[in-house]
Design a protein around this motif. Structure first.
Motif, PDB file in Angstrom:
ATOM      1  N   HIS A   1       0.796  -1.223   0.000  1.00  0.00           N
ATOM      2  CA  HIS A   1       0.000   0.000   0.000  1.00  0.00           C
ATOM      3  C   HIS A   1       0.831   1.277   0.000  1.00  0.00           C
ATOM      4  O   HIS A   1       0.298   2.355   0.078  1.00  0.00           O
ATOM      5  CB  HIS A   1      -0.922   0.094   1.202  1.00  0.00           C
ATOM      6  CG  HIS A   1      -1.610  -1.170   1.578  1.00  0.00           C
ATOM      7  ND1 HIS A   1      -0.967  -2.335   1.770  1.00  0.00           N
ATOM      8  CD2 HIS A   1      -2.901  -1.428   1.802  1.00  0.00           C
ATOM      9  CE1 HIS A   1      -1.821  -3.263   2.109  1.00  0.00           C
ATOM     10  NE2 HIS A   1      -2.996  -2.750   2.136  1.00  0.00           N
TER      11      HIS A   1
ATOM     12  N   THR B   1      -3.906   3.823   3.589  1.00  0.00           N
ATOM     13  CA  THR B   1      -4.859   3.019   4.349  1.00  0.00           C
ATOM     14  C   THR B   1      -5.242   3.700   5.657  1.00  0.00           C
ATOM     15  O   THR B   1      -5.573   3.036   6.624  1.00  0.00           O
ATOM     16  CB  THR B   1      -4.273   1.641   4.665  1.00  0.00           C
ATOM     17  OG1 THR B   1      -3.021   1.847   5.309  1.00  0.00           O
ATOM     18  CG2 THR B   1      -4.085   0.814   3.436  1.00  0.00           C
TER      19      THR B   1
ATOM     20  N   PRO C   1     -12.129  -5.573  18.363  1.00  0.00           N
ATOM     21  CA  PRO C   1     -11.962  -5.750  16.914  1.00  0.00           C
ATOM     22  C   PRO C   1     -11.468  -4.505  16.196  1.00  0.00           C
ATOM     23  O   PRO C   1     -10.816  -4.624  15.164  1.00  0.00           O
ATOM     24  CB  PRO C   1     -13.349  -6.157  16.430  1.00  0.00           C
ATOM     25  CG  PRO C   1     -14.263  -5.943  17.537  1.00  0.00           C
ATOM     26  CD  PRO C   1     -13.493  -5.887  18.789  1.00  0.00           C
TER      27      PRO C   1
ATOM     28  N   ARG D   1      -7.845  -4.382  13.778  1.00  0.00           N
ATOM     29  CA  ARG D   1      -7.695  -4.041  12.357  1.00  0.00           C
ATOM     30  C   ARG D   1      -6.478  -3.167  12.092  1.00  0.00           C
ATOM     31  O   ARG D   1      -6.178  -2.907  10.938  1.00  0.00           O
ATOM     32  CB  ARG D   1      -8.959  -3.366  11.817  1.00  0.00           C
ATOM     33  CG  ARG D   1      -9.875  -4.303  11.072  1.00  0.00           C
ATOM     34  CD  ARG D   1     -10.478  -5.252  12.002  1.00  0.00           C
ATOM     35  NE  ARG D   1     -11.356  -6.232  11.371  1.00  0.00           N
ATOM     36  CZ  ARG D   1     -11.888  -7.240  12.033  1.00  0.00           C
ATOM     37  NH1 ARG D   1     -11.625  -7.409  13.309  1.00  0.00           N
ATOM     38  NH2 ARG D   1     -12.668  -8.096  11.435  1.00  0.00           N
TER      39      ARG D   1
ATOM     40  N   SER E   1      -4.415  -6.451  11.465  1.00  0.00           N
ATOM     41  CA  SER E   1      -5.057  -7.738  11.222  1.00  0.00           C
ATOM     42  C   SER E   1      -4.350  -8.450  10.088  1.00  0.00           C
ATOM     43  O   SER E   1      -4.556  -9.618   9.852  1.00  0.00           O
ATOM     44  CB  SER E   1      -6.512  -7.545  10.854  1.00  0.00           C
ATOM     45  OG  SER E   1      -6.599  -6.871   9.628  1.00  0.00           O
ATOM     46  N   TYR E   2      -3.516  -7.704   9.387  1.00  0.00           N
ATOM     47  CA  TYR E   2      -2.733  -8.243   8.300  1.00  0.00           C
ATOM     48  C   TYR E   2      -2.051  -9.547   8.695  1.00  0.00           C
ATOM     49  O   TYR E   2      -2.123 -10.518   7.997  1.00  0.00           O
ATOM     50  CB  TYR E   2      -1.667  -7.202   7.965  1.00  0.00           C
ATOM     51  CG  TYR E   2      -1.400  -7.058   6.516  1.00  0.00           C
ATOM     52  CD1 TYR E   2      -2.325  -6.471   5.687  1.00  0.00           C
ATOM     53  CD2 TYR E   2      -0.217  -7.508   5.977  1.00  0.00           C
ATOM     54  CE1 TYR E   2      -2.071  -6.320   4.347  1.00  0.00           C
ATOM     55  CE2 TYR E   2       0.037  -7.358   4.643  1.00  0.00           C
ATOM     56  CZ  TYR E   2      -0.890  -6.767   3.832  1.00  0.00           C
ATOM     57  OH  TYR E   2      -0.629  -6.631   2.514  1.00  0.00           O
TER      58      TYR E   2
ATOM     59  N   TYR F   1       5.140 -15.484   7.020  1.00  0.00           N
ATOM     60  CA  TYR F   1       4.633 -14.598   5.964  1.00  0.00           C
ATOM     61  C   TYR F   1       5.731 -13.623   5.528  1.00  0.00           C
ATOM     62  O   TYR F   1       5.937 -13.392   4.342  1.00  0.00           O
ATOM     63  CB  TYR F   1       3.425 -13.841   6.512  1.00  0.00           C
ATOM     64  CG  TYR F   1       2.709 -12.983   5.508  1.00  0.00           C
ATOM     65  CD1 TYR F   1       1.844 -13.544   4.586  1.00  0.00           C
ATOM     66  CD2 TYR F   1       2.890 -11.615   5.482  1.00  0.00           C
ATOM     67  CE1 TYR F   1       1.184 -12.772   3.665  1.00  0.00           C
ATOM     68  CE2 TYR F   1       2.235 -10.824   4.569  1.00  0.00           C
ATOM     69  CZ  TYR F   1       1.380 -11.412   3.666  1.00  0.00           C
ATOM     70  OH  TYR F   1       0.733 -10.628   2.752  1.00  0.00           O
TER      71      TYR F   1
ATOM     72  N   GLN G   1     -11.080 -18.337  13.447  1.00  0.00           N
ATOM     73  CA  GLN G   1     -10.832 -17.458  12.307  1.00  0.00           C
ATOM     74  C   GLN G   1      -9.404 -17.650  11.814  1.00  0.00           C
ATOM     75  O   GLN G   1      -8.546 -18.110  12.552  1.00  0.00           O
ATOM     76  CB  GLN G   1     -11.015 -15.989  12.720  1.00  0.00           C
ATOM     77  CG  GLN G   1     -12.339 -15.390  12.295  1.00  0.00           C
ATOM     78  CD  GLN G   1     -12.346 -14.963  10.844  1.00  0.00           C
ATOM     79  OE1 GLN G   1     -11.577 -15.434  10.042  1.00  0.00           O
ATOM     80  NE2 GLN G   1     -13.261 -14.067  10.503  1.00  0.00           N
ATOM     81  N   ARG G   2      -9.164 -17.298  10.587  1.00  0.00           N
ATOM     82  CA  ARG G   2      -7.834 -17.483  10.022  1.00  0.00           C
ATOM     83  C   ARG G   2      -6.912 -16.299  10.287  1.00  0.00           C
ATOM     84  O   ARG G   2      -5.720 -16.481  10.513  1.00  0.00           O
ATOM     85  CB  ARG G   2      -7.934 -17.693   8.513  1.00  0.00           C
ATOM     86  CG  ARG G   2      -8.189 -19.108   8.108  1.00  0.00           C
ATOM     87  CD  ARG G   2      -8.551 -19.163   6.666  1.00  0.00           C
ATOM     88  NE  ARG G   2      -7.498 -18.591   5.847  1.00  0.00           N
ATOM     89  CZ  ARG G   2      -6.473 -19.281   5.358  1.00  0.00           C
ATOM     90  NH1 ARG G   2      -6.385 -20.552   5.599  1.00  0.00           N
ATOM     91  NH2 ARG G   2      -5.570 -18.697   4.622  1.00  0.00           N
ATOM     92  N   ILE G   3      -7.446 -15.091  10.194  1.00  0.00           N
ATOM     93  CA  ILE G   3      -6.563 -13.925  10.319  1.00  0.00           C
ATOM     94  C   ILE G   3      -6.988 -13.018  11.469  1.00  0.00           C
ATOM     95  O   ILE G   3      -6.179 -12.589  12.267  1.00  0.00           O
ATOM     96  CB  ILE G   3      -6.540 -13.137   9.001  1.00  0.00           C
ATOM     97  CG1 ILE G   3      -5.874 -13.979   7.932  1.00  0.00           C
ATOM     98  CG2 ILE G   3      -5.784 -11.836   9.167  1.00  0.00           C
ATOM     99  CD1 ILE G   3      -5.691 -13.287   6.646  1.00  0.00           C
ATOM    100  N   THR G   4      -8.269 -12.709  11.541  1.00  0.00           N
ATOM    101  CA  THR G   4      -8.750 -11.816  12.596  1.00  0.00           C
ATOM    102  C   THR G   4      -9.396 -12.666  13.678  1.00  0.00           C
ATOM    103  O   THR G   4     -10.494 -13.151  13.496  1.00  0.00           O
ATOM    104  CB  THR G   4      -9.765 -10.835  12.023  1.00  0.00           C
ATOM    105  OG1 THR G   4     -10.676 -11.587  11.238  1.00  0.00           O
ATOM    106  CG2 THR G   4      -9.118  -9.793  11.175  1.00  0.00           C
TER     107      THR G   4
ATOM    108  N   LEU H   1      -0.831  -0.904   7.000  1.00  0.00           N
ATOM    109  CA  LEU H   1      -2.046  -0.687   7.787  1.00  0.00           C
ATOM    110  C   LEU H   1      -1.714  -0.203   9.181  1.00  0.00           C
ATOM    111  O   LEU H   1      -2.490   0.530   9.778  1.00  0.00           O
ATOM    112  CB  LEU H   1      -2.829  -1.996   7.878  1.00  0.00           C
ATOM    113  CG  LEU H   1      -3.441  -2.426   6.563  1.00  0.00           C
ATOM    114  CD1 LEU H   1      -3.625  -3.911   6.545  1.00  0.00           C
ATOM    115  CD2 LEU H   1      -4.751  -1.743   6.355  1.00  0.00           C
TER     116      LEU H   1
END
Lengths: 362, 157
Positions: A14, A36, A54, A58, A61-62, A106, A141-144, A358
């Motif tokens: 980004h 962003t 939450p 964010r 959350s990447y 990652y 959840q997978r990411i968040t 982010l």
């Protein structure tokens, strides 16, 4: 000549860079951030404390969502004086370390693809899926994940989680050797990354670099050791450091940290006590409001130190939530390093710092 | 003259089907990350979920792409770039909006700098809800787009 790189670029994600180039040499490097920007800090003022979990997640959350939310719930707990059960502390550490492994894998995959090394991308992302499976089992959840909550964690470990986790960690430990071989025995990779973007320890401290990037320069600084939160003081682990502070060190630093995370996870899975996972041990309820005052918390997320500063005026919503994020603190490194370097080195130097746009913009 | 011949040929259903089939199975996607659904973009493209099975290959150059994934929220600053990138892509082009934020603004309904739905900036073909959607949902979105492309130019005649 001015050259604009990004935001549609395979490496920059980004960000946009504005480079002054003379032929192939980069003379000056300028950031263009803010693609962003969402106003997370302002949004946090309009929501009650538990709704904010939450929201702050964010920010990052990447990749490293647990580390981010952990800092927030800790600052609220410090302000309200809630003590959480022992089992919840261990579960938080387990989730945070699993997330750290996923995040570092990652990062290593991005390092690979920035040099056109696609095997590394495929291998690491595939192994990351194994860790994400564990986190799906834990949180759904997978990411968040929104896994840590004020006064504990949201869900307990399911049956068979421990055995599954240990099996996967054994496998990952074997794979780490492959990754080391892939990095250290690969001459092309070494030529691309060694002696590129050397950050001296004195410069790193002066610029305020945090996290694995600081440790790669040879400075031993880790919030988990210096100012232990949760139950990190009960585990026996090392803080790995690099020697030269070049791009190769920064890339391999991630693998060394994964090794230490596996060490912590094994101890945590072995020592975890039985008991409740949420609520104060004395049985008192979690209050919806925080008392008037202010609090600060530091946590070591995968990218470095997160700082949360919370001011409360005694109502149900925060008066101000100031967040200091690791990628933002790492920003000054690139204009410092990217002077009189070839244009081809810019993606390599950039990607080893593992920036998350982010969390720079919030 | 040529365009007239082309139009005639495209009106033949059989030829149109072949064209649509070719387009549906070679959707190359632009690498543009706008929000937090970015890592799932990696997840769906790599070994386990591997959307290349369906012909969707992430590609660095947008001039050779025909699919644009909007991965998550779009801020006001990014919206201009999204429009620019969309205009630079060659026809035919398709857009899949990933995530709640790309569809409606979702989570950031009260944020001052987030565009409330990317369809205010560019036309969208398929919406995939979720925060973030799992890679299986991405694959479903791609399959839905393929179904849509296969019907192109055939239904109305």
């Amino acid at each position: 000549m001015k050259l604009s790189m990004g935001p549609q670029h395979p490496v920059t994600s980004h960000f946009r860079f504005i480079l002054d180039v003379d032929g192939d040499a980069v003379l000056n490097f300028e950031w263009d951030v803010g693609y962003t920007h969402r106003g997370i800090e302002k949004m946090a003022e309009n929501r009650i404390y538990i709704q904010n979990i939450p929201v702050v997640e964010r920010i990052n959350s990447y990749c490293d969502a647990i580390g981010t939310t952990l800092g927030y719930v800790e600052v609220v707990e410090e302000l309200t004086g809630i003590e959480i059960p022992e089992r919840a502390k261990y579960l938080r550490v387990i989730a945070a370390e699993l997330n750290r492994i996923a995040s570092h894998l990652y990062a290593v995959s991005l390092v690979g693809i920035s040099a056109g090394f696609e095997t590394m991308l495929m291998w690491t992302i595939n192994d990351r899926e194994l860790i994400l499976d564990l986190l799906v089992k834990l949180s759904g959840q997978r990411i968040t994940y929104t896994y840590p909550t004020i006064g504990g964690v949201r869900w307990d470990m399911p049956d068979g989680f421990k055995e599954d986790a240990l099996k996967r960690l054994d496998y990952l430990e074997k794979r780490l050797e492959d990754y080391y071989k892939m990095m250290a025995w690969n001459r092309t990779f070494q030529m691309r990354f060694k002696n590129v973007g050397i950050l001296k320890p004195s410069d790193a401290v002066k610029l305020g670099i945090v996290g694995p990037n600081l440790r790669a320069s040879g400075v031993k600084a880790d919030v988990r050791k210096d100012e232990p939160y949760e139950v990190y003081d009960r585990f026996d682990f090392e803080v790995p450091t690099g020697k030269n502070g070049d791009s190769f060190d920064r890339a391999s630093m991630r693998l060394k940290e994964i090794e230490q995370s596996i060490v912590i996870l094994r101890q945590a899975l072995k020592d975890i006590p039985k008991g409740p996972i949420k609520g104060s041990p004395k049985g008192s309820k979690i209050p919806p409001t925080a008392p008037r005052g202010e609090a600060y918390s530091r946590v070591e997320s995968a990218r470095g130190e997160f700082g949360y500063y919370l001011v409360s005026d005694g109502k149900s919503k925060p008066y101000r939530l100031k967040i200091s994020t690791p990628s933002f603190r790492n920003l000054p490194a690139l204009p410092h390093l990217c002077r009189n370097v070839p244009l081809g080195d810019i993606p390599v130097i950039f990607i080893t710092f593992d920036y998350i746009p982010l969390d720079v913009d919030r | 003259m040529l365009s007239k011949v082309r139009e005639r040929l495209m009106n033949i259903k059989f030829l149109r089907r072949i064209l649509n089939w070719g387009r549906a199975w070679s959707l190359w996607s632009v690498h543009l990350e706008t929000g937090c659904c970015g890592p799932e973009d990696m997840g769906r493209a790599c070994a386990r979920f591997d959307t290349e099975r369906f012909g969707t290959l992430p590609f660095p150059t947008l001039r050779e792409c025909d699919l644009l994934f909007i991965t998550g929220l779009v801020t006001k600053k990014m919206a201009k770039r999204v429009r620019m990138i969309y205009d630079q892509m060659p026809d035919p082009k398709y857009v899949i909006a990933i995530g709640e934020c790309a569809a409606t603004g979702g989570f950031y309904w009260d944020s001052y700098s987030v565009v409330q739905g990317v369809d205010r900036v560019i036309p969208v073909d398929v919406y995939v809800p979720g925060c973030p959607p799992r890679p299986e949902a991405w694959i479903q979105g791609i399959k839905m787009l393929q179904e849509k492309i296969k019907k192109e130019g055939i239904d109305e005649k």
